[in-house]
Design a protein around this motif. Structure first.
Motif, mmCIF file in Angstrom:
data_model
loop_
_atom_site.group_PDB
_atom_site.id
_atom_site.type_symbol
_atom_site.label_atom_id
_atom_site.label_comp_id
_atom_site.label_asym_id
_atom_site.label_seq_id
_atom_site.Cartn_x
_atom_site.Cartn_y
_atom_site.Cartn_z
ATOM 1 N N MET A 64 0.895 -1.255 -0.198
ATOM 2 C CA MET A 64 0.025 -0.032 -0.068
ATOM 3 C C MET A 64 0.859 1.257 -0.033
ATOM 4 O O MET A 64 0.280 2.272 0.250
ATOM 5 C CB MET A 64 -1.029 -0.087 1.272
ATOM 6 N N THR A 65 2.184 1.072 -0.367
ATOM 7 C CA THR A 65 3.102 2.330 -0.206
ATOM 8 C C THR A 65 2.634 3.404 -1.109
ATOM 9 O O THR A 65 2.547 4.508 -0.628
ATOM 10 C CB THR A 65 4.335 1.833 -0.670
ATOM 11 N N GLU A 66 2.254 3.039 -2.276
ATOM 12 C CA GLU A 66 1.940 4.154 -3.412
ATOM 13 C C GLU A 66 0.653 4.752 -3.082
ATOM 14 O O GLU A 66 0.180 5.943 -3.415
ATOM 15 C CB GLU A 66 2.045 3.827 -4.688
ATOM 16 N N PHE A 67 -0.306 3.708 -2.335
ATOM 17 C CA PHE A 67 -1.735 4.124 -2.342
ATOM 18 C C PHE A 67 -2.092 4.949 -1.012
ATOM 19 O O PHE A 67 -2.945 5.603 -0.896
ATOM 20 C CB PHE A 67 -2.870 3.057 -2.459
ATOM 21 N N GLN A 68 -1.161 4.757 0.078
ATOM 22 C CA GLN A 68 -1.560 5.459 1.108
ATOM 23 C C GLN A 68 -2.086 6.762 1.356
ATOM 24 O O GLN A 68 -3.005 7.394 2.093
ATOM 25 C CB GLN A 68 -0.514 5.029 2.339
ATOM 26 N N LEU A 69 -1.258 7.811 0.539
ATOM 27 C CA LEU A 69 -1.825 8.854 0.585
ATOM 28 C C LEU A 69 -3.115 9.263 -0.019
ATOM 29 O O LEU A 69 -3.686 10.483 0.044
ATOM 30 C CB LEU A 69 -0.695 9.994 0.113
ATOM 31 N N ASP A 70 -3.396 8.380 -0.991
ATOM 32 C CA ASP A 70 -4.463 8.603 -1.614
ATOM 33 C C ASP A 70 -5.718 7.931 -0.901
ATOM 34 O O ASP A 70 -7.006 8.011 -1.539
ATOM 35 C CB ASP A 70 -4.501 8.069 -3.059
ATOM 36 N N HIS A 71 -5.686 6.979 -0.042
ATOM 37 C CA HIS A 71 -6.521 6.125 0.686
ATOM 38 C C HIS A 71 -7.783 7.226 1.190
ATOM 39 O O HIS A 71 -7.223 8.177 1.898
ATOM 40 C CB HIS A 71 -6.105 5.423 1.635
ATOM 41 N N PRO A 72 -8.758 7.151 0.954
ATOM 42 C CA PRO A 72 -10.122 7.902 1.424
ATOM 43 C C PRO A 72 -9.934 8.047 3.044
ATOM 44 O O PRO A 72 -10.380 9.090 3.412
ATOM 45 C CB PRO A 72 -11.289 7.193 1.181
ATOM 46 N N GLY A 73 -9.630 7.086 3.708
ATOM 47 C CA GLY A 73 -9.484 7.179 5.151
ATOM 48 C C GLY A 73 -8.309 7.481 5.581
ATOM 49 O O GLY A 73 -8.133 7.752 6.965
ATOM 50 N N GLY A 74 -7.218 8.055 4.741
ATOM 51 C CA GLY A 74 -5.996 8.703 5.169
ATOM 52 C C GLY A 74 -4.875 7.572 5.232
ATOM 53 O O GLY A 74 -5.230 6.514 5.515
ATOM 54 N N PRO A 75 -3.705 7.963 5.293
ATOM 55 C CA PRO A 75 -2.467 7.097 5.396
ATOM 56 C C PRO A 75 -2.579 6.261 6.972
ATOM 57 O O PRO A 75 -2.101 5.366 6.791
ATOM 58 C CB PRO A 75 -1.263 7.944 5.364
ATOM 59 N N ASP A 76 -3.027 7.047 7.902
ATOM 60 C CA ASP A 76 -2.944 6.478 9.235
ATOM 61 C C ASP A 76 -3.690 5.164 9.299
ATOM 62 O O ASP A 76 -3.340 4.166 10.054
ATOM 63 C CB ASP A 76 -3.456 7.270 10.346
ATOM 64 N N VAL A 77 -4.919 5.082 8.539
ATOM 65 C CA VAL A 77 -5.531 3.834 8.475
ATOM 66 C C VAL A 77 -4.727 2.731 8.141
ATOM 67 O O VAL A 77 -4.764 1.538 8.574
ATOM 68 C CB VAL A 77 -6.734 3.999 7.583
ATOM 69 N N LEU A 78 -4.102 2.860 7.065
ATOM 70 C CA LEU A 78 -2.987 1.948 6.447
ATOM 71 C C LEU A 78 -1.976 1.446 7.291
ATOM 72 O O LEU A 78 -1.644 0.301 7.581
ATOM 73 C CB LEU A 78 -2.947 2.162 5.119
ATOM 74 N N GLN A 79 -1.263 2.565 7.743
ATOM 75 C CA GLN A 79 -0.130 2.396 8.717
ATOM 76 C C GLN A 79 -0.780 1.605 9.870
ATOM 77 O O GLN A 79 0.204 0.789 10.554
ATOM 78 C CB GLN A 79 0.289 3.710 8.907
ATOM 79 N N ASP A 80 -1.768 1.823 10.718
ATOM 80 C CA ASP A 80 -2.530 1.003 11.815
ATOM 81 C C ASP A 80 -2.527 -0.489 11.424
ATOM 82 O O ASP A 80 -2.355 -1.248 12.562
ATOM 83 C CB ASP A 80 -3.600 1.504 12.216
ATOM 84 N N ILE A 81 -2.691 -0.941 10.315
ATOM 85 C CA ILE A 81 -2.844 -2.401 10.108
ATOM 86 C C ILE A 81 -1.874 -2.761 9.001
ATOM 87 O O ILE A 81 -1.897 -3.929 8.849
ATOM 88 C CB ILE A 81 -4.360 -2.586 9.334
ATOM 89 N N ALA A 82 -0.781 -2.305 9.053
ATOM 90 C CA ALA A 82 0.420 -2.557 8.373
ATOM 91 C C ALA A 82 1.123 -3.992 8.823
ATOM 92 O O ALA A 82 0.958 -4.123 10.158
ATOM 93 C CB ALA A 82 1.465 -1.548 8.050
ATOM 94 N N ALA A 83 1.299 -4.603 8.058
ATOM 95 C CA ALA A 83 1.822 -6.042 8.300
ATOM 96 C C ALA A 83 1.010 -6.957 9.382
ATOM 97 O O ALA A 83 1.365 -7.752 9.848
ATOM 98 C CB ALA A 83 3.350 -5.852 9.219
ATOM 99 N N GLN A 84 -0.352 -6.881 8.851
ATOM 100 C CA GLN A 84 -1.252 -7.642 9.697
ATOM 101 C C GLN A 84 -2.416 -8.093 8.804
ATOM 102 O O GLN A 84 -2.659 -7.606 7.624
ATOM 103 C CB GLN A 84 -1.860 -6.840 10.608
ATOM 104 N N ASP A 85 -3.039 -9.197 9.341
ATOM 105 C CA ASP A 85 -4.363 -9.528 8.494
ATOM 106 C C ASP A 85 -5.498 -8.338 8.649
ATOM 107 O O ASP A 85 -5.894 -8.503 9.757
ATOM 108 C CB ASP A 85 -4.830 -11.092 8.849
ATOM 109 N N ALA A 86 -5.702 -7.816 7.668
ATOM 110 C CA ALA A 86 -6.702 -6.954 7.715
ATOM 111 C C ALA A 86 -7.976 -7.066 7.022
ATOM 112 O O ALA A 86 -8.860 -6.188 6.742
ATOM 113 C CB ALA A 86 -6.185 -5.597 7.138
ATOM 114 N N THR A 87 -8.251 -8.407 6.856
ATOM 115 C CA THR A 87 -9.479 -8.956 6.326
ATOM 116 C C THR A 87 -10.703 -8.262 6.957
ATOM 117 O O THR A 87 -11.489 -7.985 6.323
ATOM 118 C CB THR A 87 -9.482 -10.454 6.047
#
Length: 167
Positions: A64-87
């Motif tokens: 999600m490196t390239e997408f994190q700034l474009d994520h509608p929930g913001g980069p923090d959402v992706l960073q909080d679940i990084a390296a985890q099963d986010a299903t």
């Protein structure tokens, strides 16, 4: 119409005459991508940071490196679940079919030893497959109606109290 479900199992779509050739090609491309790279959890855990967040959804690994700034929930959402099963988090948000299709761009492989689930199965099983045959009211629609109803009642009560003070 069959949905892509890339696994290591034999391709059942090839034997189904109802499968659209475009879908069959997409399934094959996804299978090839999965056969290229299988990540261990130790490899994935190296990407639990804001510089290169990877997430696992239905056994598939997404960078999600390239997408994190474009994520509608913001980069923090992706960073909080990084390296985890986010299903579970992914499905709880009720991502649209468009978002699920976008995920393909960031797909880099699968978790070694895990079965890859169908990213579209939950979306279709809720009657949200775009076929027009939805049997349930979508949560966002329900929220809108509840909000409108609440505002009508509140406006009625405010009007009633206003008139009592005037008379």
């Amino acid at each position: 119409m069959a949905t892509p479900n890339p696994t290591d199992e034999p391709d059942q779509a090839a034997s189904d005459p109802k499968v659209d050739p475009k879908v069959e090609k997409e399934i094959q491309e996804l299978k090839e991508k999965f056969n290229k790279k299988k990540f261990t959890m130790d490899e994935i855990k190296k990407h639990g940071n804001e510089d290169s967040p990877w997430v696992i959804i239905h056994g598939a690994v997404y960078d999600m490196t390239e997408f994190q700034l474009d994520h509608p929930g913001g980069p923090d959402v992706l960073q909080d679940i990084a390296a985890q099963d986010a299903t579970e988090e992914f499905e709880n948000i009720l991502h649209t079919e468009k978002a699920r299709k976008m995920a393909k761009k960031y797909l880099i492989g699968k978790v070694k030893g895990q079965t890859v689930g169908d990213l579209f199965q939950t979306n279709e099983s809720s009657g949200n497959d775009g076929s027009g045959g939805a049997t349930e009211i979508e949560p966002t629609t329900m929220n809108t109606w509840v909000t409108v109803g609440f505002l009508v009642v509140a406006a009625g009560l405010a009007y009633q109290f206003y008139l009592k003070d005037r008379l």
